[in-house]
Motif scaffolding. Structure first.
Motif, PDB file in Angstrom:
ATOM      1  N   GLN A 121      -3.153   2.123  -0.768  1.00  0.00           N
ATOM      2  CA  GLN A 121      -3.102   0.665  -0.745  1.00  0.00           C
ATOM      3  C   GLN A 121      -3.089   0.150   0.691  1.00  0.00           C
ATOM      4  O   GLN A 121      -2.457   0.724   1.549  1.00  0.00           O
ATOM      5  CB  GLN A 121      -1.807   0.188  -1.409  1.00  0.00           C
ATOM      6  N   GLY A 125      -7.524  -2.777  -3.441  1.00  0.00           N
ATOM      7  CA  GLY A 125      -7.023  -3.006  -4.787  1.00  0.00           C
ATOM      8  C   GLY A 125      -6.529  -4.421  -5.040  1.00  0.00           C
ATOM      9  O   GLY A 125      -5.722  -4.649  -5.933  1.00  0.00           O
ATOM     10  N   PHE A 157      -5.607   2.625  -7.128  1.00  0.00           N
ATOM     11  CA  PHE A 157      -5.832   2.606  -5.683  1.00  0.00           C
ATOM     12  C   PHE A 157      -4.722   3.380  -4.997  1.00  0.00           C
ATOM     13  O   PHE A 157      -3.632   2.861  -4.798  1.00  0.00           O
ATOM     14  CB  PHE A 157      -5.874   1.166  -5.154  1.00  0.00           C
TER      15      PHE A 157
END
Lengths: 109, 502
Positions: free
Chosen positions: B499, B466, B496
Protein backbone atom coordinates in the motif's frame (compact mmCIF):
# COMPACT_ATOMS: atom_id res chain seq x y z
CA UNK A 1 1.60 -3.96 4.97
CA UNK A 2 3.35 -7.22 5.67
CA UNK A 3 1.56 -10.37 4.74
CA UNK A 4 1.31 -13.31 7.07
CA UNK A 5 3.29 -16.29 5.92
CA UNK A 6 1.44 -19.42 4.97
CA UNK A 7 1.90 -21.93 7.83
CA UNK A 8 2.79 -24.58 5.26
CA UNK A 9 5.66 -22.48 4.01
CA UNK A 10 8.95 -24.35 4.18
CA UNK A 11 11.50 -22.56 6.29
CA UNK A 12 15.25 -22.83 5.93
CA UNK A 13 17.00 -24.84 8.60
CA UNK A 14 18.44 -21.65 10.09
CA UNK A 15 15.04 -20.03 10.40
CA UNK A 16 13.58 -23.21 11.87
CA UNK A 17 16.38 -23.30 14.46
CA UNK A 18 15.66 -19.73 15.46
CA UNK A 19 11.96 -20.43 15.83
CA UNK A 20 12.78 -23.53 17.86
CA UNK A 21 15.14 -21.52 20.10
CA UNK A 22 12.45 -18.92 20.68
CA UNK A 23 9.97 -21.62 21.50
CA UNK A 24 12.50 -23.09 23.91
CA UNK A 25 12.57 -19.81 25.80
CA UNK A 26 15.68 -18.18 24.38
CA UNK A 27 14.12 -14.85 23.60
CA UNK A 28 17.15 -12.55 23.18
CA UNK A 29 19.38 -12.28 20.13
CA UNK A 30 22.58 -13.13 21.97
CA UNK A 31 21.10 -16.17 23.72
CA UNK A 32 19.70 -17.44 20.40
CA UNK A 33 23.16 -17.13 18.90
CA UNK A 34 24.68 -19.06 21.75
CA UNK A 35 22.04 -21.75 21.76
CA UNK A 36 21.94 -22.32 17.97
CA UNK A 37 25.65 -21.73 17.42
CA UNK A 38 24.74 -19.45 14.53
CA UNK A 39 26.85 -16.30 14.07
CA UNK A 40 25.41 -12.88 14.82
CA UNK A 41 25.46 -11.89 11.16
CA UNK A 42 23.14 -14.78 10.38
CA UNK A 43 20.79 -14.64 13.35
CA UNK A 44 19.73 -11.00 13.21
CA UNK A 45 19.01 -10.79 9.46
CA UNK A 46 17.09 -14.07 9.71
CA UNK A 47 15.09 -12.73 12.65
CA UNK A 48 14.36 -9.60 10.73
CA UNK A 49 12.93 -11.65 7.86
CA UNK A 50 10.90 -13.76 10.27
CA UNK A 51 9.54 -10.60 11.84
CA UNK A 52 8.69 -9.21 8.42
CA UNK A 53 6.80 -12.42 7.68
CA UNK A 54 4.89 -12.11 10.97
CA UNK A 55 6.30 -15.32 12.34
CA UNK A 56 7.93 -13.59 15.27
CA UNK A 57 7.36 -10.28 17.01
CA UNK A 58 9.87 -8.12 18.84
CA UNK A 59 9.38 -5.81 21.78
CA UNK A 60 11.58 -3.73 24.03
CA UNK A 61 11.32 -4.64 27.64
CA UNK A 62 10.19 -2.01 30.09
CA UNK A 63 12.80 0.48 31.19
CA UNK A 64 11.78 -0.07 34.84
CA UNK A 65 12.73 -3.75 34.65
CA UNK A 66 16.12 -2.93 33.16
CA UNK A 67 16.67 -0.18 35.73
CA UNK A 68 15.86 -2.56 38.57
CA UNK A 69 18.52 -4.95 37.29
CA UNK A 70 20.92 -2.09 36.53
CA UNK A 71 21.38 -3.01 32.88
CA UNK A 72 20.32 -1.61 29.53
CA UNK A 73 16.86 -2.68 28.34
CA UNK A 74 16.88 -5.62 25.92
CA UNK A 75 14.78 -6.39 22.94
CA UNK A 76 13.07 -9.73 23.18
CA UNK A 77 11.42 -11.80 20.51
CA UNK A 78 8.27 -13.90 20.72
CA UNK A 79 6.65 -16.43 18.42
CA UNK A 80 3.38 -15.36 16.87
CA UNK A 81 0.53 -17.80 16.30
CA UNK A 82 1.57 -18.10 12.66
CA UNK A 83 5.15 -18.68 13.76
CA UNK A 84 4.10 -21.44 16.11
CA UNK A 85 2.12 -23.17 13.35
CA UNK A 86 5.05 -22.84 10.97
CA UNK A 87 7.38 -24.27 13.61
CA UNK A 88 5.11 -27.26 14.01
CA UNK A 89 5.33 -28.05 10.32
CA UNK A 90 9.09 -27.42 10.36
CA UNK A 91 9.55 -29.96 13.14
CA UNK A 92 8.10 -32.57 10.82
CA UNK A 93 10.52 -31.50 8.15
CA UNK A 94 13.51 -31.38 10.52
CA UNK A 95 12.94 -34.12 13.14
CA UNK A 96 16.30 -33.45 14.84
CA UNK A 97 15.29 -29.87 15.58
CA UNK A 98 13.76 -30.70 18.93
CA UNK A 99 16.77 -32.72 19.97
CA UNK A 100 19.14 -29.91 19.09
CA UNK A 101 17.20 -27.36 21.11
CA UNK A 102 14.86 -29.04 23.57
CA UNK A 103 12.05 -26.97 24.99
CA UNK A 104 11.64 -26.38 28.75
CA UNK A 105 9.08 -29.17 29.00
CA UNK A 106 11.33 -31.62 27.20
CA UNK A 107 14.28 -30.64 29.38
CA UNK A 108 12.33 -31.32 32.57
CA UNK A 109 11.07 -34.72 31.36
CA UNK B 1 46.56 -4.32 34.35
CA UNK B 2 43.49 -6.51 34.46
CA UNK B 3 41.26 -3.44 34.35
CA UNK B 4 43.23 -1.93 31.52
CA UNK B 5 42.81 -5.07 29.41
CA UNK B 6 39.12 -5.15 30.21
CA UNK B 7 38.69 -1.52 29.20
CA UNK B 8 40.59 -2.06 25.98
CA UNK B 9 38.39 -5.05 25.13
CA UNK B 10 35.24 -3.04 25.79
CA UNK B 11 36.55 -0.15 23.73
CA UNK B 12 37.36 -2.54 20.90
CA UNK B 13 33.84 -4.04 21.04
CA UNK B 14 32.21 -0.62 21.06
CA UNK B 15 34.46 0.61 18.28
CA UNK B 16 33.49 -2.35 16.12
CA UNK B 17 29.81 -1.79 16.85
CA UNK B 18 30.15 1.91 16.09
CA UNK B 19 31.63 1.03 12.68
CA UNK B 20 28.71 -1.29 11.98
CA UNK B 21 26.33 1.40 13.21
CA UNK B 22 27.58 3.70 10.46
CA UNK B 23 26.74 1.07 7.83
CA UNK B 24 23.15 0.68 9.04
CA UNK B 25 20.63 2.80 7.05
CA UNK B 26 20.01 6.15 8.76
CA UNK B 27 16.48 5.61 10.04
CA UNK B 28 17.27 2.35 11.82
CA UNK B 29 20.56 3.21 13.50
CA UNK B 30 19.21 4.13 16.95
CA UNK B 31 17.20 0.94 17.24
CA UNK B 32 20.06 -1.31 16.22
CA UNK B 33 22.63 0.48 18.32
CA UNK B 34 20.42 -0.01 21.37
CA UNK B 35 19.92 -3.69 20.67
CA UNK B 36 23.56 -4.44 19.91
CA UNK B 37 24.79 -2.59 23.03
CA UNK B 38 22.25 -4.30 25.26
CA UNK B 39 23.18 -7.73 23.90
CA UNK B 40 26.89 -6.99 24.15
CA UNK B 41 26.44 -5.85 27.72
CA UNK B 42 24.49 -9.00 28.51
CA UNK B 43 26.99 -11.22 26.74
CA UNK B 44 29.89 -9.71 28.63
CA UNK B 45 28.09 -10.12 31.95
CA UNK B 46 27.27 -13.76 31.24
CA UNK B 47 30.86 -14.53 30.32
CA UNK B 48 32.47 -12.54 33.12
CA UNK B 49 33.96 -14.37 35.99
CA UNK B 50 35.54 -12.35 38.81
CA UNK B 51 35.51 -9.30 36.63
CA UNK B 52 37.51 -11.12 33.93
CA UNK B 53 36.46 -12.49 30.57
CA UNK B 54 38.32 -15.49 29.17
CA UNK B 55 39.99 -15.26 25.81
CA UNK B 56 37.49 -17.72 24.32
CA UNK B 57 34.57 -15.60 25.56
CA UNK B 58 36.26 -12.49 24.30
CA UNK B 59 36.41 -14.10 20.88
CA UNK B 60 32.67 -14.82 21.08
CA UNK B 61 32.00 -11.17 21.87
CA UNK B 62 34.26 -9.98 19.05
CA UNK B 63 32.50 -12.37 16.69
CA UNK B 64 29.20 -10.89 17.83
CA UNK B 65 30.49 -7.39 17.05
CA UNK B 66 31.84 -8.48 13.66
CA UNK B 67 28.52 -10.14 12.94
CA UNK B 68 26.96 -6.71 13.40
CA UNK B 69 28.60 -5.70 10.10
CA UNK B 70 26.77 -8.52 8.35
CA UNK B 71 23.56 -7.38 10.02
CA UNK B 72 24.18 -3.84 8.82
CA UNK B 73 24.97 -4.91 5.26
CA UNK B 74 21.88 -7.10 5.21
CA UNK B 75 19.77 -4.17 6.43
CA UNK B 76 21.25 -2.00 3.74
CA UNK B 77 20.47 -4.60 1.07
CA UNK B 78 16.90 -4.97 2.30
CA UNK B 79 16.45 -1.22 2.34
CA UNK B 80 17.75 -0.94 -1.18
CA UNK B 81 15.33 -3.61 -2.29
CA UNK B 82 12.44 -1.75 -0.67
CA UNK B 83 13.54 1.49 -2.26
CA UNK B 84 13.83 -0.07 -5.70
CA UNK B 85 10.41 -1.66 -5.23
CA UNK B 86 9.07 1.85 -4.67
CA UNK B 87 11.04 3.10 -7.61
CA UNK B 88 9.55 0.63 -10.06
CA UNK B 89 6.13 1.83 -8.99
CA UNK B 90 5.94 4.09 -12.00
CA UNK B 91 4.40 7.47 -12.27
CA UNK B 92 4.72 8.83 -8.75
CA UNK B 93 4.07 12.57 -8.51
CA UNK B 94 7.52 13.31 -7.13
CA UNK B 95 9.13 11.42 -10.02
CA UNK B 96 7.24 13.53 -12.50
CA UNK B 97 8.23 16.77 -10.79
CA UNK B 98 11.84 15.63 -10.47
CA UNK B 99 12.10 14.80 -14.17
CA UNK B 100 10.62 18.17 -15.10
CA UNK B 101 12.95 19.97 -12.72
CA UNK B 102 15.96 18.17 -14.21
CA UNK B 103 14.82 19.10 -17.73
CA UNK B 104 14.39 22.70 -16.64
CA UNK B 105 17.86 22.81 -15.09
CA UNK B 106 19.38 21.23 -18.21
CA UNK B 107 17.70 23.65 -20.63
CA UNK B 108 18.60 26.62 -18.43
CA UNK B 109 22.21 25.49 -18.17
CA UNK B 110 22.43 24.97 -21.94
CA UNK B 111 21.21 28.50 -22.46
CA UNK B 112 24.20 29.78 -20.52
CA UNK B 113 26.66 27.42 -22.18
CA UNK B 114 25.80 27.48 -25.90
CA UNK B 115 27.81 30.23 -27.64
CA UNK B 116 24.99 31.07 -30.06
CA UNK B 117 22.55 31.76 -27.24
CA UNK B 118 25.10 33.77 -25.30
CA UNK B 119 25.81 35.86 -28.38
CA UNK B 120 22.08 36.39 -28.87
CA UNK B 121 21.67 37.56 -25.30
CA UNK B 122 24.47 40.08 -25.65
CA UNK B 123 23.15 41.26 -29.01
CA UNK B 124 19.68 41.70 -27.63
CA UNK B 125 21.04 44.58 -25.60
CA UNK B 126 21.90 46.39 -28.84
CA UNK B 127 19.23 48.76 -30.10
CA UNK B 128 19.26 51.61 -32.52
CA UNK B 129 18.84 55.13 -31.30
CA UNK B 130 15.37 56.59 -31.40
CA UNK B 131 14.47 59.45 -33.74
CA UNK B 132 16.26 58.10 -36.81
CA UNK B 133 14.80 58.58 -40.27
CA UNK B 134 15.78 57.53 -43.74
CA UNK B 135 15.51 60.41 -46.20
CA UNK B 136 14.29 59.69 -49.71
CA UNK B 137 12.32 61.37 -52.46
CA UNK B 138 8.59 61.62 -51.90
CA UNK B 139 7.83 59.60 -55.02
CA UNK B 140 10.35 56.90 -54.25
CA UNK B 141 8.12 53.98 -53.28
CA UNK B 142 10.77 51.32 -53.92
CA UNK B 143 13.37 52.77 -51.57
CA UNK B 144 15.85 53.19 -54.40
CA UNK B 145 18.93 55.29 -53.68
CA UNK B 146 18.02 58.83 -54.73
CA UNK B 147 20.20 61.17 -52.68
CA UNK B 148 23.43 62.12 -54.34
CA UNK B 149 26.64 62.45 -52.40
CA UNK B 150 26.72 66.10 -53.41
CA UNK B 151 23.33 66.73 -51.83
CA UNK B 152 24.46 65.00 -48.67
CA UNK B 153 27.58 67.16 -48.44
CA UNK B 154 25.53 70.27 -49.01
CA UNK B 155 23.06 69.35 -46.26
CA UNK B 156 25.81 68.43 -43.91
CA UNK B 157 27.51 71.75 -44.32
CA UNK B 158 24.32 73.65 -43.64
CA UNK B 159 22.60 74.11 -40.32
CA UNK B 160 19.51 71.94 -40.24
CA UNK B 161 16.28 72.73 -38.47
CA UNK B 162 14.96 69.21 -38.03
CA UNK B 163 18.17 67.20 -37.85
CA UNK B 164 21.21 67.23 -35.65
CA UNK B 165 23.14 64.54 -37.50
CA UNK B 166 23.35 63.09 -40.99
CA UNK B 167 25.09 60.02 -42.36
CA UNK B 168 25.36 58.70 -45.89
CA UNK B 169 25.83 55.29 -47.44
CA UNK B 170 25.88 53.92 -50.91
CA UNK B 171 25.81 50.27 -51.87
CA UNK B 172 28.26 48.97 -54.42
CA UNK B 173 29.17 45.52 -55.60
CA UNK B 174 32.74 44.64 -54.74
CA UNK B 175 34.91 41.64 -55.28
CA UNK B 176 36.38 40.70 -51.94
CA UNK B 177 39.33 38.58 -51.03
CA UNK B 178 41.30 37.66 -47.96
CA UNK B 179 43.93 35.22 -46.99
CA UNK B 180 42.09 31.97 -47.74
CA UNK B 181 39.41 33.23 -50.02
CA UNK B 182 39.12 35.05 -53.27
CA UNK B 183 35.60 36.02 -54.24
CA UNK B 184 36.63 37.04 -57.74
CA UNK B 185 35.35 33.58 -58.64
CA UNK B 186 32.02 34.66 -57.20
CA UNK B 187 30.39 36.69 -59.94
CA UNK B 188 27.91 38.44 -57.73
CA UNK B 189 30.51 39.75 -55.28
CA UNK B 190 29.54 41.37 -52.01
CA UNK B 191 27.08 44.15 -51.45
CA UNK B 192 29.29 46.68 -49.68
CA UNK B 193 27.75 49.77 -48.12
CA UNK B 194 30.33 52.52 -48.26
CA UNK B 195 29.29 54.74 -45.42
CA UNK B 196 30.39 57.95 -43.82
CA UNK B 197 32.57 57.44 -40.76
CA UNK B 198 29.86 58.74 -38.41
CA UNK B 199 27.36 56.14 -39.62
CA UNK B 200 27.34 53.85 -36.56
CA UNK B 201 27.76 56.70 -34.13
CA UNK B 202 24.65 58.32 -35.56
CA UNK B 203 22.75 55.05 -35.27
CA UNK B 204 23.68 54.97 -31.62
CA UNK B 205 25.83 51.86 -31.52
CA UNK B 206 28.52 52.06 -28.92
CA UNK B 207 31.12 50.78 -31.34
CA UNK B 208 34.66 51.01 -29.99
CA UNK B 209 37.08 50.22 -32.75
CA UNK B 210 40.23 48.47 -31.78
CA UNK B 211 43.32 50.68 -31.93
CA UNK B 212 45.47 50.10 -34.93
CA UNK B 213 48.47 47.94 -34.27
CA UNK B 214 50.77 50.38 -36.02
CA UNK B 215 50.58 53.87 -37.39
CA UNK B 216 50.53 52.44 -40.91
CA UNK B 217 47.24 50.69 -40.03
CA UNK B 218 45.63 53.93 -38.91
CA UNK B 219 44.63 54.84 -42.44
CA UNK B 220 43.02 51.51 -43.16
CA UNK B 221 39.24 51.93 -43.28
CA UNK B 222 37.10 49.89 -40.92
CA UNK B 223 34.77 47.18 -42.13
CA UNK B 224 31.74 45.93 -40.21
CA UNK B 225 30.44 42.57 -41.47
CA UNK B 226 26.77 41.71 -41.55
CA UNK B 227 25.87 38.73 -39.39
CA UNK B 228 24.74 36.86 -42.48
CA UNK B 229 28.08 37.30 -44.29
CA UNK B 230 29.98 36.52 -41.11
CA UNK B 231 28.19 33.20 -40.72
CA UNK B 232 28.21 32.36 -44.43
CA UNK B 233 31.81 33.20 -45.23
CA UNK B 234 33.59 32.84 -41.92
CA UNK B 235 31.55 30.18 -40.19
CA UNK B 236 30.73 32.60 -37.35
CA UNK B 237 34.39 32.64 -36.34
CA UNK B 238 34.87 35.42 -33.77
CA UNK B 239 38.64 35.51 -34.41
CA UNK B 240 38.05 37.12 -37.77
CA UNK B 241 37.78 40.53 -36.07
CA UNK B 242 41.03 42.46 -36.53
CA UNK B 243 42.03 40.75 -39.77
CA UNK B 244 42.31 42.53 -43.10
CA UNK B 245 40.54 41.90 -46.36
CA UNK B 246 40.50 43.39 -49.83
CA UNK B 247 37.46 45.11 -51.29
CA UNK B 248 38.38 45.47 -54.91
CA UNK B 249 41.70 47.31 -54.65
CA UNK B 250 40.98 48.71 -51.20
CA UNK B 251 42.33 47.17 -48.02
CA UNK B 252 39.97 47.24 -45.03
CA UNK B 253 40.19 45.94 -41.50
CA UNK B 254 37.28 43.96 -40.00
CA UNK B 255 36.26 45.63 -36.77
CA UNK B 256 33.03 43.90 -35.89
CA UNK B 257 29.82 42.15 -36.86
CA UNK B 258 26.39 43.76 -37.07
CA UNK B 259 23.49 41.63 -35.77
CA UNK B 260 21.02 40.64 -38.44
CA UNK B 261 17.93 42.76 -38.49
CA UNK B 262 19.32 45.47 -36.25
CA UNK B 263 19.01 48.10 -38.97
CA UNK B 264 15.81 48.69 -40.82
CA UNK B 265 17.66 50.15 -43.77
CA UNK B 266 17.14 49.32 -47.44
CA UNK B 267 19.70 47.45 -49.47
CA UNK B 268 21.21 44.01 -49.39
CA UNK B 269 24.40 44.66 -47.49
CA UNK B 270 27.13 42.13 -46.67
CA UNK B 271 29.52 44.63 -45.09
CA UNK B 272 29.69 48.24 -44.04
CA UNK B 273 32.83 50.11 -45.03
CA UNK B 274 33.44 53.23 -42.97
CA UNK B 275 35.40 55.93 -44.75
CA UNK B 276 36.18 59.43 -43.69
CA UNK B 277 34.10 62.10 -45.40
CA UNK B 278 37.15 63.86 -46.72
CA UNK B 279 38.44 60.70 -48.32
CA UNK B 280 35.86 58.79 -50.09
CA UNK B 281 32.19 59.50 -50.11
CA UNK B 282 31.71 57.87 -53.47
CA UNK B 283 30.05 59.65 -56.26
CA UNK B 284 26.52 58.49 -57.06
CA UNK B 285 23.15 58.12 -55.44
CA UNK B 286 22.80 56.65 -52.00
CA UNK B 287 20.82 56.86 -48.82
CA UNK B 288 20.88 59.44 -46.07
CA UNK B 289 20.08 58.62 -42.51
CA UNK B 290 19.29 61.52 -40.20
CA UNK B 291 18.70 61.98 -36.51
CA UNK B 292 15.76 64.21 -35.63
CA UNK B 293 15.93 67.14 -33.28
CA UNK B 294 13.08 67.73 -30.83
CA UNK B 295 11.58 70.09 -33.34
CA UNK B 296 11.84 67.44 -36.02
CA UNK B 297 10.21 64.81 -33.80
CA UNK B 298 7.28 67.08 -33.15
CA UNK B 299 6.70 67.23 -36.91
CA UNK B 300 6.61 63.46 -37.28
CA UNK B 301 3.26 62.07 -38.39
CA UNK B 302 2.59 58.35 -38.66
CA UNK B 303 6.28 57.58 -38.58
CA UNK B 304 7.29 60.02 -41.31
CA UNK B 305 8.15 63.65 -41.80
CA UNK B 306 7.77 65.84 -44.88
CA UNK B 307 10.90 67.78 -45.69
CA UNK B 308 11.59 70.39 -48.30
CA UNK B 309 15.16 70.96 -49.33
CA UNK B 310 16.07 74.32 -50.70
CA UNK B 311 19.18 74.83 -52.76
CA UNK B 312 20.44 77.93 -54.61
CA UNK B 313 19.66 77.98 -58.28
CA UNK B 314 17.45 74.91 -57.99
CA UNK B 315 13.84 74.18 -57.42
CA UNK B 316 13.06 72.88 -53.92
CA UNK B 317 13.12 69.10 -53.46
CA UNK B 318 10.26 67.44 -51.67
CA UNK B 319 11.62 64.70 -49.48
CA UNK B 320 10.23 62.23 -47.03
CA UNK B 321 11.89 61.05 -43.84
CA UNK B 322 10.60 57.67 -42.67
CA UNK B 323 11.38 56.17 -39.37
CA UNK B 324 13.87 53.28 -39.47
CA UNK B 325 13.00 52.11 -36.02
CA UNK B 326 12.82 48.38 -36.40
CA UNK B 327 12.48 46.76 -33.09
CA UNK B 328 12.55 42.99 -32.99
CA UNK B 329 10.47 41.45 -30.28
CA UNK B 330 12.42 40.07 -27.38
CA UNK B 331 12.57 36.33 -26.76
CA UNK B 332 10.16 36.80 -23.88
CA UNK B 333 7.64 38.59 -26.08
CA UNK B 334 7.93 35.86 -28.71
CA UNK B 335 7.34 33.25 -26.04
CA UNK B 336 4.32 35.03 -24.57
CA UNK B 337 2.85 35.24 -28.06
CA UNK B 338 3.51 31.52 -28.47
CA UNK B 339 1.79 30.76 -25.16
CA UNK B 340 -1.22 32.75 -26.28
CA UNK B 341 -1.39 30.82 -29.58
CA UNK B 342 -0.97 27.54 -27.74
CA UNK B 343 -3.78 28.39 -25.31
CA UNK B 344 -6.06 29.21 -28.22
CA UNK B 345 -5.21 25.94 -29.99
CA UNK B 346 -5.24 23.75 -26.87
CA UNK B 347 -8.98 22.94 -26.84
CA UNK B 348 -8.62 21.62 -30.39
CA UNK B 349 -6.22 18.84 -29.44
CA UNK B 350 -7.21 17.87 -25.91
CA UNK B 351 -10.00 18.12 -23.42
CA UNK B 352 -9.28 21.02 -21.14
CA UNK B 353 -12.00 20.00 -18.76
CA UNK B 354 -10.90 18.27 -15.59
CA UNK B 355 -14.49 17.67 -14.61
CA UNK B 356 -14.86 14.15 -13.28
CA UNK B 357 -17.60 12.34 -11.53
CA UNK B 358 -17.20 9.92 -8.73
CA UNK B 359 -19.20 6.70 -8.83
CA UNK B 360 -19.24 6.51 -5.05
CA UNK B 361 -20.14 9.18 -2.55
CA UNK B 362 -16.57 9.41 -1.38
CA UNK B 363 -15.38 12.96 -0.84
CA UNK B 364 -11.70 13.82 -1.18
CA UNK B 365 -10.38 15.94 1.66
CA UNK B 366 -9.61 19.55 0.86
CA UNK B 367 -5.94 18.92 1.63
CA UNK B 368 -5.87 16.29 -1.14
CA UNK B 369 -7.67 18.68 -3.46
CA UNK B 370 -5.13 21.42 -2.80
CA UNK B 371 -2.31 18.92 -3.27
CA UNK B 372 -3.80 17.77 -6.55
CA UNK B 373 -4.28 21.25 -7.96
CA UNK B 374 -0.85 22.28 -6.75
CA UNK B 375 0.62 19.33 -8.64
CA UNK B 376 -1.09 20.44 -11.85
CA UNK B 377 0.08 24.00 -11.30
CA UNK B 378 3.64 22.79 -10.61
CA UNK B 379 3.67 20.80 -13.85
CA UNK B 380 2.52 23.79 -15.88
CA UNK B 381 4.93 26.12 -14.09
CA UNK B 382 7.80 23.75 -14.94
CA UNK B 383 6.74 22.90 -18.49
CA UNK B 384 6.52 26.52 -19.66
CA UNK B 385 10.09 27.55 -18.78
CA UNK B 386 11.38 24.24 -20.15
CA UNK B 387 9.77 25.11 -23.48
CA UNK B 388 11.03 28.71 -23.26
CA UNK B 389 14.65 27.78 -22.58
CA UNK B 390 14.54 24.75 -24.88
CA UNK B 391 13.23 26.79 -27.83
CA UNK B 392 15.94 29.40 -27.30
CA UNK B 393 18.59 26.68 -27.05
CA UNK B 394 17.49 25.08 -30.32
CA UNK B 395 16.70 28.31 -32.17
CA UNK B 396 19.87 30.17 -31.32
CA UNK B 397 22.26 27.57 -30.04
CA UNK B 398 22.07 24.57 -32.35
CA UNK B 399 20.85 25.77 -35.72
CA UNK B 400 23.37 28.51 -36.52
CA UNK B 401 20.57 30.54 -38.10
CA UNK B 402 20.65 34.31 -38.30
CA UNK B 403 18.67 36.35 -35.80
CA UNK B 404 15.44 36.59 -37.78
CA UNK B 405 15.25 32.91 -38.72
CA UNK B 406 16.28 31.89 -35.21
CA UNK B 407 13.45 34.04 -33.86
CA UNK B 408 10.93 32.30 -36.10
CA UNK B 409 12.36 28.95 -35.10
CA UNK B 410 11.96 29.91 -31.46
CA UNK B 411 8.38 30.98 -32.11
CA UNK B 412 7.47 27.74 -33.89
CA UNK B 413 9.12 25.56 -31.26
CA UNK B 414 7.52 27.55 -28.46
CA UNK B 415 4.04 27.20 -29.94
CA UNK B 416 4.36 23.44 -30.42
CA UNK B 417 6.19 22.98 -27.14
CA UNK B 418 3.57 24.89 -25.16
CA UNK B 419 0.74 23.20 -26.99
CA UNK B 420 1.93 19.67 -26.39
CA UNK B 421 3.40 20.48 -22.97
CA UNK B 422 0.09 21.85 -21.68
CA UNK B 423 -1.82 19.05 -23.36
CA UNK B 424 0.43 16.49 -21.64
CA UNK B 425 0.00 18.23 -18.25
CA UNK B 426 -3.78 17.98 -18.56
CA UNK B 427 -4.00 14.42 -19.87
CA UNK B 428 -1.48 13.27 -17.28
CA UNK B 429 -3.60 14.86 -14.57
CA UNK B 430 -6.67 12.97 -15.79
CA UNK B 431 -4.81 9.68 -15.38
CA UNK B 432 -3.63 10.27 -11.81
CA UNK B 433 -5.37 8.88 -8.78
CA UNK B 434 -7.01 11.79 -6.90
CA UNK B 435 -5.83 10.32 -3.59
CA UNK B 436 -2.14 9.51 -4.09
CA UNK B 437 -1.49 11.24 -7.46
CA UNK B 438 0.14 8.14 -8.91
CA UNK B 439 -0.69 7.25 -12.48
CA UNK B 440 -3.33 4.60 -12.78
CA UNK B 441 -2.14 1.41 -14.44
CA UNK B 442 -3.14 -2.01 -15.71
CA UNK B 443 -5.75 -0.91 -18.27
CA UNK B 444 -8.41 -3.54 -18.92
CA UNK B 445 -11.09 -3.51 -21.59
CA UNK B 446 -14.52 -3.98 -20.15
CA UNK B 447 -17.68 -4.60 -22.14
CA UNK B 448 -18.14 -4.76 -25.89
CA UNK B 449 -18.23 -1.96 -28.41
CA UNK B 450 -21.47 -3.34 -29.84
CA UNK B 451 -23.12 -2.86 -26.46
CA UNK B 452 -21.99 0.71 -25.91
CA UNK B 453 -25.56 2.00 -25.89
CA UNK B 454 -26.99 -0.91 -23.97
CA UNK B 455 -24.40 -1.42 -21.29
CA UNK B 456 -21.12 -0.01 -20.22
CA UNK B 457 -18.14 -0.34 -22.53
CA UNK B 458 -14.77 1.15 -21.98
CA UNK B 459 -11.46 0.82 -20.18
CA UNK B 460 -10.81 0.39 -16.50
CA UNK B 461 -7.56 1.34 -14.87
CA UNK B 462 -6.40 0.82 -11.34
CA UNK B 463 -4.42 2.85 -8.85
CA UNK B 464 -1.50 0.64 -7.80
CA UNK B 465 -1.87 2.02 -4.30
CA UNK B 466 -5.33 0.53 -4.06
CA UNK B 467 -7.24 3.81 -3.72
CA UNK B 468 -9.28 4.07 -6.89
CA UNK B 469 -10.52 2.53 -10.11
CA UNK B 470 -10.87 4.72 -13.18
CA UNK B 471 -13.61 4.11 -15.71
CA UNK B 472 -13.06 5.65 -19.13
CA UNK B 473 -15.93 5.23 -21.58
CA UNK B 474 -15.03 3.94 -25.03
CA UNK B 475 -17.56 6.28 -26.56
CA UNK B 476 -18.84 9.23 -24.54
CA UNK B 477 -22.59 9.06 -24.23
CA UNK B 478 -25.14 11.39 -22.68
CA UNK B 479 -25.23 9.20 -19.59
CA UNK B 480 -21.50 8.49 -19.40
CA UNK B 481 -19.76 11.39 -21.05
CA UNK B 482 -16.56 11.61 -19.07
CA UNK B 483 -14.28 9.43 -17.02
CA UNK B 484 -15.34 8.43 -13.52
CA UNK B 485 -13.41 7.53 -10.42
CA UNK B 486 -14.50 4.76 -8.11
CA UNK B 487 -12.99 5.05 -4.65
CA UNK B 488 -12.15 1.67 -3.17
CA UNK B 489 -13.21 1.00 0.40
CA UNK B 490 -11.02 -0.94 2.88
CA UNK B 491 -12.50 -4.27 1.76
CA UNK B 492 -10.28 -4.03 -1.33
CA UNK B 493 -7.10 -3.61 0.68
CA UNK B 494 -6.14 -7.27 0.67
CA UNK B 495 -5.57 -7.07 -3.08
CA UNK B 496 -2.82 -4.52 -2.68
CA UNK B 497 0.12 -5.88 -0.74
CA UNK B 498 2.30 -2.81 -0.94
CA UNK B 499 0.00 0.00 0.00
CA UNK B 500 1.07 3.51 -0.66
CA UNK B 501 0.90 5.38 2.59
CA UNK B 502 -1.72 8.09 2.48
Amino acid sequence: MAQGKNPDTKLSHTAAMILQALDAGFVYGFSIMEMTGLPSGTVYPAMRRLERDDLIRSQWEKQSIADAEQRPPRKYYKLTAAGRTTLESSRKRYPLLERLIPTDEERTV
Amino acid sequence: MKNTGNLLARALNLGLLAGAWLVVPGGERTEWWREWRAELWQGRREHECDGRVSWASERTLINFCLGAYQDALCLRRLNRRVRSAHRVRFGAAWQCITVLAVLLAASYTLMHVLPGVRAKRSLSQVATRSGLVLIKSVNNEDSLPTISSGQYRAWKNRKQEFFDGLAFYRITKENVSWQHYDSSRDRAGWGVARASSNFFTLLGFPVQFKDSASSSDADIPSLVLSERAWRREFGANPDIVGSQMMLGSLVARIVGVLPEGTLGLPGNVDAWLLESDSKAIPVGAGYVVAHLTDSGRSRMQSGSIQITSYAPYRSPDDLLGTSIQREFPSSRTVFLFAVMLALLALPAITSVSLAEYSVSLHEISWVRRVYRWSFLAAKIVLVLPIVYFGAIDVGYGFTGLDTIHAMYTQLALSVFGCLFGLSWALTDQLRRCPVCLERVAHPARVGQYSRTFLAWSGTEMMCTGGHTLLHVPALPTSWFSTQRWMFLDPSWKFLFADQVQD
